[in-house]
Scaffold this motif. Structure first.
Motif, PDB file in Angstrom:
ATOM      1  N   ARG A  98      14.415   8.279  32.484  1.00 54.00           N
ATOM      2  CA  ARG A  98      13.194   8.905  31.987  1.00 54.00           C
ATOM      3  C   ARG A  98      12.103   7.854  31.883  1.00 54.00           C
ATOM      4  NH1 ARG A  98      13.314  13.836  29.967  1.00 54.00           N
ATOM      5  NH2 ARG A  98      15.330  14.840  29.641  1.00 54.00           N
ATOM      6  N   HIS A  99      10.903   8.231  32.258  1.00 52.85           N
ATOM      7  CA  HIS A  99       9.794   7.296  32.124  1.00 52.85           C
ATOM      8  C   HIS A  99       9.347   7.248  30.666  1.00 52.85           C
ATOM      9  CE1 HIS A  99       9.200   6.507  36.364  1.00 52.85           C
ATOM     10  NE2 HIS A  99       9.371   7.788  36.595  1.00 52.85           N
ATOM     11  N   PRO A 100       8.975   6.063  30.179  1.00 51.44           N
ATOM     12  CA  PRO A 100       8.513   5.971  28.791  1.00 51.44           C
ATOM     13  C   PRO A 100       7.215   6.753  28.598  1.00 51.44           C
ATOM     14  CG  PRO A 100       8.154   3.899  29.961  1.00 51.44           C
ATOM     15  CD  PRO A 100       8.943   4.782  30.873  1.00 51.44           C
ATOM     16  N   GLN A 101       7.012   7.248  27.400  1.00 52.19           N
ATOM     17  CA  GLN A 101       5.819   8.055  27.114  1.00 52.19           C
ATOM     18  C   GLN A 101       4.700   7.224  26.490  1.00 52.19           C
ATOM     19  OE1 GLN A 101       5.444  11.383  27.886  1.00 52.19           O
ATOM     20  NE2 GLN A 101       7.354  11.086  28.999  1.00 52.19           N
ATOM     21  N   GLU A 102       4.819   5.895  26.529  1.00 51.52           N
ATOM     22  CA  GLU A 102       3.833   5.053  25.847  1.00 51.52           C
ATOM     23  C   GLU A 102       2.441   5.222  26.462  1.00 51.52           C
ATOM     24  OE1 GLU A 102       4.821   0.953  26.430  1.00 51.52           O
ATOM     25  OE2 GLU A 102       4.875   1.151  28.590  1.00 51.52           O
ATOM     26  N   ASP A 103       1.435   4.926  25.647  1.00 52.42           N
ATOM     27  CA  ASP A 103       0.050   4.957  26.106  1.00 52.42           C
ATOM     28  C   ASP A 103      -0.213   3.640  26.850  1.00 52.42           C
ATOM     29  OD1 ASP A 103      -2.694   4.614  26.349  1.00 52.42           O
ATOM     30  OD2 ASP A 103      -3.121   5.749  24.524  1.00 52.42           O
ATOM     31  N   ALA A 104      -0.329   3.720  28.177  1.00 51.20           N
ATOM     32  CA  ALA A 104      -0.428   2.503  28.992  1.00 51.20           C
ATOM     33  C   ALA A 104      -1.697   1.720  28.672  1.00 51.20           C
ATOM     34  CB  ALA A 104      -0.382   2.865  30.469  1.00 51.20           C
ATOM     35  N   THR A 105      -2.802   2.429  28.425  1.00 48.75           N
ATOM     36  CA  THR A 105      -4.052   1.727  28.111  1.00 48.75           C
ATOM     37  C   THR A 105      -3.888   0.916  26.831  1.00 48.75           C
ATOM     38  OG1 THR A 105      -5.309   3.535  29.109  1.00 48.75           O
ATOM     39  CG2 THR A 105      -6.519   2.016  27.694  1.00 48.75           C
ATOM     40  N   GLU A 106      -3.270   1.543  25.828  1.00 47.53           N
ATOM     41  CA  GLU A 106      -3.096   0.883  24.534  1.00 47.53           C
ATOM     42  C   GLU A 106      -2.180  -0.333  24.672  1.00 47.53           C
ATOM     43  OE1 GLU A 106      -4.883   1.550  21.935  1.00 47.53           O
ATOM     44  OE2 GLU A 106      -3.887  -0.184  21.013  1.00 47.53           O
ATOM     45  N   ALA A 107      -1.079  -0.159  25.407  1.00 48.97           N
ATOM     46  CA  ALA A 107      -0.131  -1.268  25.575  1.00 48.97           C
ATOM     47  C   ALA A 107      -0.800  -2.447  26.279  1.00 48.97           C
ATOM     48  CB  ALA A 107       1.079  -0.783  26.377  1.00 48.97           C
ATOM     49  N   LEU A 108      -1.583  -2.141  27.307  1.00 44.97           N
ATOM     50  CA  LEU A 108      -2.282  -3.188  28.050  1.00 44.97           C
ATOM     51  C   LEU A 108      -3.342  -3.851  27.162  1.00 44.97           C
ATOM     52  CD1 LEU A 108      -2.069  -4.257  30.924  1.00 44.97           C
ATOM     53  CD2 LEU A 108      -3.750  -2.548  31.635  1.00 44.97           C
ATOM     54  N   GLY A 109      -4.047  -3.028  26.389  1.00 47.27           N
ATOM     55  CA  GLY A 109      -5.092  -3.545  25.505  1.00 47.27           C
ATOM     56  C   GLY A 109      -4.529  -4.512  24.476  1.00 47.27           C
ATOM     57  N   LYS A 110      -3.340  -4.201  23.974  1.00 49.17           N
ATOM     58  CA  LYS A 110      -2.719  -5.062  22.960  1.00 49.17           C
ATOM     59  C   LYS A 110      -2.385  -6.429  23.565  1.00 49.17           C
ATOM     60  CE  LYS A 110       1.019  -4.787  19.531  1.00 49.17           C
ATOM     61  NZ  LYS A 110       1.944  -5.825  19.977  1.00 49.17           N
ATOM     62  N   ILE A 111      -1.789  -6.412  24.754  1.00 46.39           N
ATOM     63  CA  ILE A 111      -1.419  -7.676  25.421  1.00 46.39           C
ATOM     64  C   ILE A 111      -2.670  -8.504  25.718  1.00 46.39           C
ATOM     65  CG2 ILE A 111      -0.498  -8.647  27.575  1.00 46.39           C
ATOM     66  CD1 ILE A 111       1.446  -6.222  27.619  1.00 46.39           C
ATOM     67  N   ILE A 112      -3.690  -7.833  26.235  1.00 46.33           N
ATOM     68  CA  ILE A 112      -4.921  -8.560  26.590  1.00 46.33           C
ATOM     69  C   ILE A 112      -5.574  -9.136  25.334  1.00 46.33           C
ATOM     70  CG2 ILE A 112      -7.268  -8.291  27.504  1.00 46.33           C
ATOM     71  CD1 ILE A 112      -6.077  -6.184  29.450  1.00 46.33           C
ATOM     72  N   GLY A 113      -5.624  -8.336  24.273  1.00 50.11           N
ATOM     73  CA  GLY A 113      -6.245  -8.801  23.026  1.00 50.11           C
ATOM     74  C   GLY A 113      -5.547 -10.045  22.489  1.00 50.11           C
TER      75      GLY A 113
END
Ligand SMILES: [Zn+2]
Length: 379
Positions: A221-236
């Motif tokens: 199953r593919h994860p249901q995470e918000d990709a924008t949010e996950a990427l934003g956290k790493i970038i921040g």
């Protein structure tokens, strides 16, 4: 109805190719390349178990190499009939086959100069750039949902499959020995629903008599995470350390999705667009094709105030010098570069340049990526 023979993607997830025979007439659905281990790639050199020149037609579901990569070899061995694909697939197929042929020729040249080859005293490419050019001349585009004749009594139609720009499922319809018309549906690689940019997959209009389903991701199953949010956290977090975010991304499909999420972060005031660099000539070209294919954009994409794939949205590095200069900028940046597996291409020198110098030191830069086992499954 036809006899169906699977010539690839059995027990493995690459090398898709299926042959349909109606008596003396044969049609190939996809002609993919094996990718992955040396043992798998060795299979690309095996003789075709049919006579290429005798095929009546080839139908291609989408541009990925594991569905198209052996087309130039098919042409080199005598195939000269039509290769049907969707309109939006044509540009991507052109990109990937020319690139693959160039890599083949470079690989053979390198092996010759270094004096090694596992296969030949005189190393040869699997196919040449000229083979790829001849292949592209055989492409015939067919719009989604329009039925076309393969030969008298047998028709086919493309329906949208999501997954990649131009990707399609193929329905093949023909009369059986009992005189009844039946439809067989070849799914191709089917994308997920709700993925940004492209329209969702569409089911065939009528239930087929048989469904031949690709199942690359069939066991998870593919994860249901918000990709924008996950990427934003790493970038921040990475920018706060003064580091760079290196994103290994496949040039086709994955890069465009990442640009979409990065653009959302810009809209939210969380990312300065001038610090984002798309560093791959092939990804730049693919992004232009995605951007131009307006008929394939979904409603959410059309509603965006700023085009995330447009020329002016992010910085683009076409030359090697531009790419190398990124490593000495000394400022936080996001670099989206090929290859998606981080096993070749420009992303490698970025990863080497930004790796932590001392084992005990905390790394300042980040390279978010999916796990190799999952990335390898990407069809
Ligand atoms: Zn694919």
């Amino acid at each position: 109805m036809a006899t169906v023979t699977f010539h690839g993607a059995c027990g493995v997830v690459t090398g898709s190719s299926t042959r349909l025979d109606w008596g003396e007439r044969s049609v190939l659905v996809d002609c993919g390349m094996y990718q992955g281990s040396d043992e798998l790639e060795q299979r690309n050199w095996a003789p075709f178990p049919y006579t290429a020149a005798k095929l009546a037609a080839v139908v291609v579901t989408h541009a990925h190499l594991d569905h198209t990569g052996l087309l130039p070899r098919l042409v080199a061995e005598g195939y000269s009939g039509p290769i049907y694909c969707t309109g939006p697939s044509r540009g991507l197929i052109s990109l990937v086959l020319q690139d693959a042929a160039q890599l083949q020729e470079e690989g053979a040249r390198y092996a010759r100069e270094k004096g090694y080859s596992r296969r030949h005293a005189e190393p040869k490419p699997l196919y040449t750039e000229e083979d790829a050019r001849r292949t592209l001349k055989l492409l015939r585009t067919v719009p989604f949902e329009e039925e076309r004749e393969l030969f008298p009594g047998v028709r086919f139609r493309f329906t949208r499959a999501g997954h990649l720009l131009g990707a399609a499922s193929v329905e093949v319809t023909g009369k059986g020995s009992d005189g009844e018309a039946r439809t067989w549906c070849f799914s191709g690689d089917v994308g997920r629903y709700g993925v940004p940019i492209l329209k969702d997959p569409e089911p065939p209009p009528l239930p087929p008599a048989a469904l031949l389903l690709e199942s690359t991701y069939g066991d998870r199953r593919h994860p249901q995470e918000d990709a924008t949010e996950a990427l934003g956290k790493i970038i921040g977090e990475t920018y706060a350390r003064g580091g760079m975010v290196i994103i290994p991304a496949f040039a086709l499909g994955r890069t465009q999705e990442i640009l979409y999420h990065l653009s959302r972060l810009v809209e939210a005031g969380r990312l300065a667009p001038e610090t984002v660099f798309l560093d791959s000539p092939m990804a730049i070209n693919a992004t232009q094709l995605y951007d131009q294919a307006e008929s394939e954009h979904d409603e959410e994409f059309d509603a965006l105030a700023v085009d995330p794939l447009g020329n002016g949205r992010f910085q683009r590095c076409r030359t090697v010098d531009q790419s190398k200069a990124l490593n000495t900028r000394g400022e936080p940046a996001v670099i989206v570069a090929s290859s998606g597996m981080a096993n070749g291409g420009r992303v490698v020198h970025h990863l080497l340049a930004t790796r932590p110098r001392a084992p005990a030191g905390a790394p300042s830069s980040t390279a978010p990526r999916r796990s190799p086992s999952r990335a390898r499954r990407c069809g």
